[in-house]
Design a protein around this motif. Sequence first.
Motif, PDB file in Angstrom:
ATOM      1  N   ARG A 100       9.273   2.135   4.394  1.00  0.00           N
ATOM      2  CA  ARG A 100       8.072   2.907   4.070  1.00  0.00           C
ATOM      3  C   ARG A 100       7.942   3.025   2.558  1.00  0.00           C
ATOM      4  O   ARG A 100       8.935   3.283   1.857  1.00  0.00           O
ATOM      5  CB  ARG A 100       8.128   4.309   4.687  1.00  0.00           C
ATOM      6  CG  ARG A 100       6.887   5.160   4.434  1.00  0.00           C
ATOM      7  CD  ARG A 100       6.936   6.452   5.218  1.00  0.00           C
ATOM      8  NE  ARG A 100       5.816   7.333   4.906  1.00  0.00           N
ATOM      9  CZ  ARG A 100       4.601   7.234   5.438  1.00  0.00           C
ATOM     10  NH1 ARG A 100       4.351   6.276   6.320  1.00  0.00           N
ATOM     11  NH2 ARG A 100       3.647   8.082   5.102  1.00  0.00           N
ATOM     12  N   TYR A 153       6.084  -0.509   6.853  1.00  0.00           N
ATOM     13  CA  TYR A 153       6.074  -1.968   6.926  1.00  0.00           C
ATOM     14  C   TYR A 153       7.310  -2.448   7.688  1.00  0.00           C
ATOM     15  O   TYR A 153       8.306  -1.712   7.824  1.00  0.00           O
ATOM     16  CB  TYR A 153       6.070  -2.589   5.533  1.00  0.00           C
ATOM     17  CG  TYR A 153       4.769  -2.436   4.782  1.00  0.00           C
ATOM     18  CD1 TYR A 153       3.708  -3.322   5.005  1.00  0.00           C
ATOM     19  CD2 TYR A 153       4.595  -1.424   3.846  1.00  0.00           C
ATOM     20  CE1 TYR A 153       2.509  -3.189   4.315  1.00  0.00           C
ATOM     21  CE2 TYR A 153       3.401  -1.280   3.158  1.00  0.00           C
ATOM     22  CZ  TYR A 153       2.369  -2.163   3.396  1.00  0.00           C
ATOM     23  OH  TYR A 153       1.181  -2.027   2.729  1.00  0.00           O
ATOM     24  N   THR A 194       2.938   3.848   3.456  1.00  0.00           N
ATOM     25  CA  THR A 194       2.683   2.960   4.596  1.00  0.00           C
ATOM     26  C   THR A 194       3.995   2.409   5.140  1.00  0.00           C
ATOM     27  O   THR A 194       4.881   2.028   4.376  1.00  0.00           O
ATOM     28  CB  THR A 194       1.784   1.788   4.172  1.00  0.00           C
ATOM     29  OG1 THR A 194       0.555   2.308   3.639  1.00  0.00           O
ATOM     30  CG2 THR A 194       1.488   0.867   5.336  1.00  0.00           C
ATOM     31  N   ARG A 224       0.832  -1.200   0.000  1.00  0.00           N
ATOM     32  CA  ARG A 224       0.000   0.000   0.000  1.00  0.00           C
ATOM     33  C   ARG A 224       0.868   1.251   0.000  1.00  0.00           C
ATOM     34  O   ARG A 224       1.940   1.269   0.614  1.00  0.00           O
ATOM     35  CB  ARG A 224      -0.912   0.008   1.227  1.00  0.00           C
ATOM     36  CG  ARG A 224      -2.004  -1.051   1.178  1.00  0.00           C
ATOM     37  CD  ARG A 224      -2.615  -1.290   2.547  1.00  0.00           C
ATOM     38  NE  ARG A 224      -2.844  -0.043   3.276  1.00  0.00           N
ATOM     39  CZ  ARG A 224      -3.069   0.020   4.589  1.00  0.00           C
ATOM     40  NH1 ARG A 224      -3.065  -1.096   5.315  1.00  0.00           N
ATOM     41  NH2 ARG A 224      -3.295   1.175   5.186  1.00  0.00           N
TER      42      ARG A 224
END
Length: 547
Positions: A140, A123, A121, A118
Amino acid sequence: MTDHDQISRRTAVTAVAATAALLPFAGAATAYAQQAPEQSRFFQHGVASGDPLPDGVLLWTRVTPTPSAIPGSGRGPATDVRWQVAADKDFATVVARGSVKTSAATDHTVKADVRGLRPATHYYYRFTVDGQHSPVGRTRTAPAHDTAAGNVRFGVVSCANWESGYFSPYRHLAARTELDAVLHLGDYLYEYKSGEYPDFKYVVRPHSPAHELLTLADYRIRHGAHKTDPDALAMHATHPVIAIWDDHEFADNAWRGGAVNHSPDTEGPWSARMAAAKQAYFEWMPVRPSTAGTTYRRLRFGTLADLHLLDLRSFRDEQAKPGSGAVDDPSRTITGRAQLDWLKAGLERSDTAWRLVGTSVMVSQVAFGAVPAHLLGPLAEILGIPKEGLAANTDQWDGYTDDRHELLSHLSDRGIDNTVFLTGDIHMAWANEVPLKAATYPATRPVATEFVVTSVTSDNVDDFLHVAPHTVSLAGVAAIRAANRHVKWLDMDSHGYGVLDVSAERTQMDYFGISDKTDPQATSTHLRSYRTRTGSRQIERADGPVA
């Protein structure tokens, strides 16, 4: 070619230092890199990510399958490595997984180009071998291409010489958990033999191997050593890193056919050395392998910014002699034709609020003209001297004025606003306006602005002169600014990093310095902040760093 035929990085900074002397008479994020010490058998070089996209990011690690499979050894069996990406650091919600086989052919480095994520975002990711996990990394993704993000923020660094000190700026950037990425503008490592730069008596910590880098194994060993530095481990494990190379990833003042400190008679063909250095770089850095052979590429961060990243070593002609009119020769190039066309087209097509250009060497003119501007051009024609004044460093764009004029004229002629150059290399911090013709500035409007970050550790003026910082150099600062009115701020002595914050209204660089590069626990202090407002093409001082 001898060391006297062109100006090296050390020579450039030493020359400025000498000028300065003579002029009076004339956090929490680090935990990601420090987890699970029992896992160090397989994962001795940490984890990293890079080149974020709206739907993905490149993940990196290096595996040590057997004790003898150290970097550059060519030893060790092929090994299957699994990877996972999760929405949480405990990996309760895994969103992507896969496996990669690595071997001695790639020095047991591992890359996974993960997609399907996404936009904008955070992670978490890890690797696994034989049931043992790597440290957990945090990364990110970039904003979606059509998203108007409120801001994007980058750490900015360059010039990290292992022997000159500790990489504390990396540690301070690792603690900045709000960053979208870290931009490394080159000289991630240095190729010198131990004690050559700096001199033996000033070496803070010796690097490996002790000899000058020449072979693929040499470059792999030194890259491997850099991936054991605790501050580098923390930075890489906390943020995606967007990297380009400068010269010292190869050799001092590298160009497409050689370098200052490369002798074909004793060190073999330059093409073999450059190929070895590039292979090791792409193995050990979190840069997409699709760009193998060059680092010029483009990344986008929503509707706020396009980031154009340049390779100014693979295609350039040999540096001209300082003071030579050859810097104006239109046949000489720093970018190569294809890359310059690619950059011009990308800048013109860009529909983002800002156009950021990562350039490893300074684009702004830094020259000294002893005659009035209106006489300099005619005298240059007669005497064969540079038409834009006597350049202090022909390794920069100052040594390739035709390429620079073509690029800046393109910005001016096409009315391309909000172009900001982001630069390293020179071991000093600068805030510059970029005029089309410096000799007529400020009567003519600048076409862009430039933020230059200082070195992480590499020696600058006070280090070369072995004097207290911000003493002798102040005269040099005054002289450079007097001769180059587009230079709005210059710090010749600090080491540190920058934090670039981009919003629709302005782009601001916050400059930070560290207390002592020889202290592994060095503190960080805000030095200055400068910004350029949308449409202004000008630099102004900001009251303080962006909150």
